[in-house]
Design an enzyme around this catalytic site. Structure first.
Site, PDB file in Angstrom:
ATOM      1  NE  ARG A  65      -1.957  -7.854   0.999  1.00 15.27           N
ATOM      2  CZ  ARG A  65      -2.836  -8.635   0.356  1.00 15.27           C
ATOM      3  NH1 ARG A  65      -2.477  -9.823  -0.120  1.00 15.27           N
ATOM      4  NH2 ARG A  65      -4.070  -8.211   0.180  1.00 15.27           N
ATOM      5  CG  HIS A  69      -3.887  -9.330   5.365  1.00 17.47           C
ATOM      6  ND1 HIS A  69      -4.793  -9.670   4.386  1.00 17.47           N
ATOM      7  CD2 HIS A  69      -3.425  -8.108   5.013  1.00 17.47           C
ATOM      8  CE1 HIS A  69      -4.870  -8.704   3.475  1.00 17.47           C
ATOM      9  NE2 HIS A  69      -4.043  -7.749   3.830  1.00 17.47           N
ATOM     10  CG  ASN A  97      -7.089 -12.802   4.180  1.00 20.83           C
ATOM     11  OD1 ASN A  97      -6.477 -11.747   4.019  1.00 20.83           O
ATOM     12  ND2 ASN A  97      -7.570 -13.171   5.353  1.00 20.83           N
ATOM     13  CG  HIS A 197       1.571  -0.967  -0.637  1.00 20.59           C
ATOM     14  ND1 HIS A 197       0.335  -0.433  -0.902  1.00 20.59           N
ATOM     15  CD2 HIS A 197       1.331  -2.085   0.106  1.00 20.59           C
ATOM     16  CE1 HIS A 197      -0.612  -1.183  -0.348  1.00 20.59           C
ATOM     17  NE2 HIS A 197      -0.029  -2.190   0.280  1.00 20.59           N
ATOM     18  CG  ASP A 244       8.695   1.116  -5.666  1.00 22.04           C
ATOM     19  OD1 ASP A 244       8.672   1.867  -6.666  1.00 22.04           O
ATOM     20  OD2 ASP A 244       9.607   1.138  -4.814  1.00 22.04           O
ATOM     21  CG  ASP A 252      13.637   1.831  -2.578  1.00 22.00           C
ATOM     22  OD1 ASP A 252      12.372   1.748  -2.562  1.00 22.00           O
ATOM     23  OD2 ASP A 252      14.289   1.648  -3.618  1.00 22.00           O
TER      24      ASP A 252
HETATM   25  C1  HEM Z   1      -4.901  -0.395   4.879  1.00 22.23           C
HETATM   26  C2  HEM Z   1      -4.342  -0.098   3.834  1.00 22.23           C
HETATM   27  C3  HEM Z   1      -3.870  -1.102   2.834  1.00 22.23           C
HETATM   28  C4  HEM Z   1      -4.505  -1.443   1.688  1.00 22.23           C
HETATM   29  C5  HEM Z   1      -5.827  -0.910   1.155  1.00 22.23           C
HETATM   30  C6  HEM Z   1      -3.663  -2.405   1.038  1.00 22.23           C
HETATM   31  C7  HEM Z   1      -3.969  -3.017  -0.143  1.00 22.23           C
HETATM   32  C8  HEM Z   1      -3.188  -3.962  -0.773  1.00 22.23           C
HETATM   33  C9  HEM Z   1      -3.559  -4.672  -1.964  1.00 22.23           C
HETATM   34  C10 HEM Z   1      -4.871  -4.528  -2.702  1.00 22.23           C
HETATM   35  C11 HEM Z   1      -2.526  -5.471  -2.282  1.00 22.23           C
HETATM   36  C12 HEM Z   1      -2.444  -6.421  -3.476  1.00 22.23           C
HETATM   37  C13 HEM Z   1      -3.081  -7.746  -3.133  1.00 22.23           C
HETATM   38  C14 HEM Z   1      -3.442  -8.546  -4.373  1.00 22.23           C
HETATM   39  O1  HEM Z   1      -3.683  -7.935  -5.415  1.00 22.23           O
HETATM   40  O2  HEM Z   1      -3.522  -9.773  -4.276  1.00 22.23           O
HETATM   41  C15 HEM Z   1      -1.500  -5.287  -1.308  1.00 22.23           C
HETATM   42  C16 HEM Z   1      -0.291  -5.917  -1.319  1.00 22.23           C
HETATM   43  C17 HEM Z   1       0.670  -5.739  -0.363  1.00 22.23           C
HETATM   44  N1  HEM Z   1       0.533  -5.014   0.816  1.00 22.23           N
HETATM   45 FE1  HEM Z   1      -0.959  -3.752   1.278  1.00 22.23          FE
HETATM   46  N2  HEM Z   1      -2.550  -2.625   1.800  1.00 22.23           N
HETATM   47  C18 HEM Z   1      -2.642  -1.861   2.919  1.00 22.23           C
HETATM   48  C19 HEM Z   1      -1.760  -1.821   3.978  1.00 22.23           C
HETATM   49  C20 HEM Z   1      -0.591  -2.541   4.036  1.00 22.23           C
HETATM   50  C21 HEM Z   1       0.281  -2.606   5.181  1.00 22.23           C
HETATM   51  C22 HEM Z   1       0.014  -1.932   6.513  1.00 22.23           C
HETATM   52  C23 HEM Z   1       1.335  -3.386   4.829  1.00 22.23           C
HETATM   53  C24 HEM Z   1       2.543  -3.815   5.618  1.00 22.23           C
HETATM   54  C25 HEM Z   1       3.066  -3.192   6.621  1.00 22.23           C
HETATM   55  C26 HEM Z   1       1.121  -3.807   3.467  1.00 22.23           C
HETATM   56  C27 HEM Z   1       1.981  -4.575   2.736  1.00 22.23           C
HETATM   57  C28 HEM Z   1       1.709  -5.108   1.496  1.00 22.23           C
HETATM   58  C29 HEM Z   1       2.666  -5.884   0.751  1.00 22.23           C
HETATM   59  C30 HEM Z   1       4.096  -6.167   1.144  1.00 22.23           C
HETATM   60  C31 HEM Z   1       2.008  -6.303  -0.418  1.00 22.23           C
HETATM   61  C32 HEM Z   1       2.555  -7.204  -1.526  1.00 22.23           C
HETATM   62  C33 HEM Z   1       2.303  -8.655  -1.147  1.00 22.23           C
HETATM   63  C34 HEM Z   1       2.827  -9.671  -2.161  1.00 22.23           C
HETATM   64  O3  HEM Z   1       3.490  -9.310  -3.119  1.00 22.23           O
HETATM   65  O4  HEM Z   1       2.563 -10.866  -1.928  1.00 22.23           O
HETATM   66  N3  HEM Z   1      -0.064  -3.294   3.025  1.00 22.23           N
HETATM   67  N4  HEM Z   1      -1.927  -4.368  -0.375  1.00 22.23           N
END
Ligand code: HEM
Ligand SMILES: *[C@@H]1O[C@H](CO)[C@@H](O)[C@H](O)[C@H]1NC(C)=O
Ligand SMILES: *[C@@H]1O[C@H](CO)[C@@H](O)[C@H](O)[C@H]1NC(C)=O
Ligand SMILES: *[C@@H]1O[C@H](CO)[C@@H](O)[C@H](O)[C@H]1NC(C)=O
Ligand SMILES: *[C@@H]1O[C@H](CO)[C@@H](O)[C@H](O)[C@H]1NC(C)=O
Length: 325
Positions: A65, A69, A97, A197, A244, A252
């Site tokens: 992530r 970002h 962030n 995700h 997930d 997966d």
């Molecule tokens: C544009 C659409 C996206 C939205 C709206 C979105 C939204 C979010 C949100 C709200 C979270 C949780 C953050 C928190 O609650 O602190 C999250 C976590 C995450 N996102 Fe996304 N995301 C998007 C795209 C992506 C993309 C493109 C990737 C990677 C290629 C990604 C990978 C992740 C990962 C791996 C997490 C977990 C991070 C952790 O556990 O520290 N996301 N995302």
């Protein structure tokens, strides 16, 4: 009327340029960029990422992530690693962030080891790119070759951390599609990347609205999430749950399958399943693991090339948290 075909053609061309010929800034990125200046770079980074993930599996998700970002806010230039100072406001302490991005300490560890073996040579932006790739592959996802040679921004622009660049989880599918389009990424790239995700966690702050106000959520999941995430804003905002729920530490396609059973925990997760423009891709990835893996890798490469600094632009930071003085 004319918009759709030319959009499709444009995306096709961008794809060709990246994959086949390479052009402009891409030309200066290459898989062997550090072959002479830092021959042991890749195994060195991978072993730090490996031990960080052994300590905490979620760290792989956090590093992925962090790269996303970075790339979506003024390109993959490590601008989101810069700390605030009394005279400078960086990206990391503003929404979305703040209190959410993780993994800065692991990047520091990697940078420290890399500075020991090849001082002043490897950019923080390339470290982020490699660490994201390694994280995915260590957690069971695809592996791919990264092109290197990115340089680091000397500054950051806090107003560019906004909902156009980093869409919030209450976004509509149309907003997500247009945000990715503005970054040169197709609908297919959006859904493949959104499959990120399949690992990691979200905070109550981000899934509260979905579990209290949306109907497209599995009742059992709603019940268990409501038990840890109270409806009142500001209370237990930081409590986390896996994105997930079935296999949070495994890269997966269970996440895509889960969307068909209303197991997405963010509004935007189910929004992409509900929308006509994206539903077929989610269905495809939930039954074709191989297609997801290869499309994810291809989209990560594209994302990793957004507005990179090369040549003599930017710098090679000594410390990822601050510009060289
Ligand atoms: C544009 C659409 C996206 C939205 C709206 C979105 C939204 C979010 C949100 C709200 C979270 C949780 C953050 C928190 O609650 O602190 C999250 C976590 C995450 N996102 Fe996304 N995301 C998007 C795209 C992506 C993309 C493109 C990737 C990677 C290629 C990604 C990978 C992740 C990962 C791996 C997490 C977990 C991070 C952790 O556990 O520290 N996301 N995302
Ligand atoms: C959540 O964590 C952040 C730091 O990461 C902190 O600033 C904030 O106060 C916490 N919020 C709650 C409601 O605990
Ligand atoms: C930051 O970016 C905005 C556009 O998002 C621009 O209007 C502004 O001039 C930029 N600020 C600096 C200091 O570059
Ligand atoms: C998403 O939530 C923010 C506040 O958290 C709000 O300002 C914005 O209008 C919402 N967007 C949508 C599309 O509902
Ligand atoms: C649910 O929606 C109502 C009406 O829009 C709003 O007042 C309330 O704050 C929302 N609840 C949550 C938890 O988002």
């Amino acid at each position: 009327m004319g918009i759709l075909p030319s959009f499709v053609v444009a995306v096709g061309l961008v794809h060709l340029v990246i994959v086949v010929s390479s052009d402009t800034s891409y030309a200066r990125l290459s898989t062997n960029f550090y072959a002479h200046s830092c021959p042991h770079l890749l195994p060195t980074i991978r072993s730090v990422v490996q031990s960080a993930i052994e300590k905490e599996a979620r760290m792989g998700a956090s590093l992925l992530r962090l790269h996303f970002h970075d790339c979506f806010v003024n390109g993959c230039d490590a601008s989101n690693l810069l700390d605030d100072t009394p005279s400078f406001q960086g990206e990391k302490n503003v929404k979305p962030n703040a209190g959410s991005l993780r993994g800065f300490e692991v990047i520091d560890q990697i940078k420290a080891v890399v500075e020991q073996i090849c001082p002043g040579v490897v950019s923080c932006a390339d470290i982020l790119t490699i660490a994201a790739r390694d994280s995915v592959s260590i957690l069971g996802g695809p592996n791919w070759q990264v092109k290197l040679g990115r340089r680091d921004a000397r500054t950051a622009n806090v107003t560019d951390v906004n909902p156009n660049n980093l869409p919030p989880p209450n976004s509509t599918a149309d907003h997500l599609i247009s945000s990715f389009h503005n970054h040169g990424l197709s609908i297919k790239d959006l859904i493949a990347l959104y499959g990120g995700h399949t690992i990691g966690k979200a905070r109550c702050f981000h899934f509260r609205a979905h579990i209290y106000n949306d109907t497209d959520i599995d009742p059992g999941l709603r019940h268990s999430l409501q038990a840890i995430c109270p409806s009142t804003k500001g209370i237990d905002d930081n409590i986390t749950a896996p994105l997930d729920p079935r296999s949070p530490n495994s890269f997966d396609n269970a996440y895509f399958k889960g969307l068909g059973h209303k197991l997405g925990i963010l509004h935007s997760d189910q929004e992409l399943f509900n929308a006509k423009a994206t539903n077929h891709l989610i269905r495809r990835y939930s039954t074709h693991l191989h297609a997801f893996r290869s499309d994810f890798a291809a989209a990560m490469i594209k994302m990793g090339h957004i507005k990179v600094l090369t040549g003599s632009s930017g710098e090679i930071r000594k410390n990822c948290r601050r510009a060289n003085s």
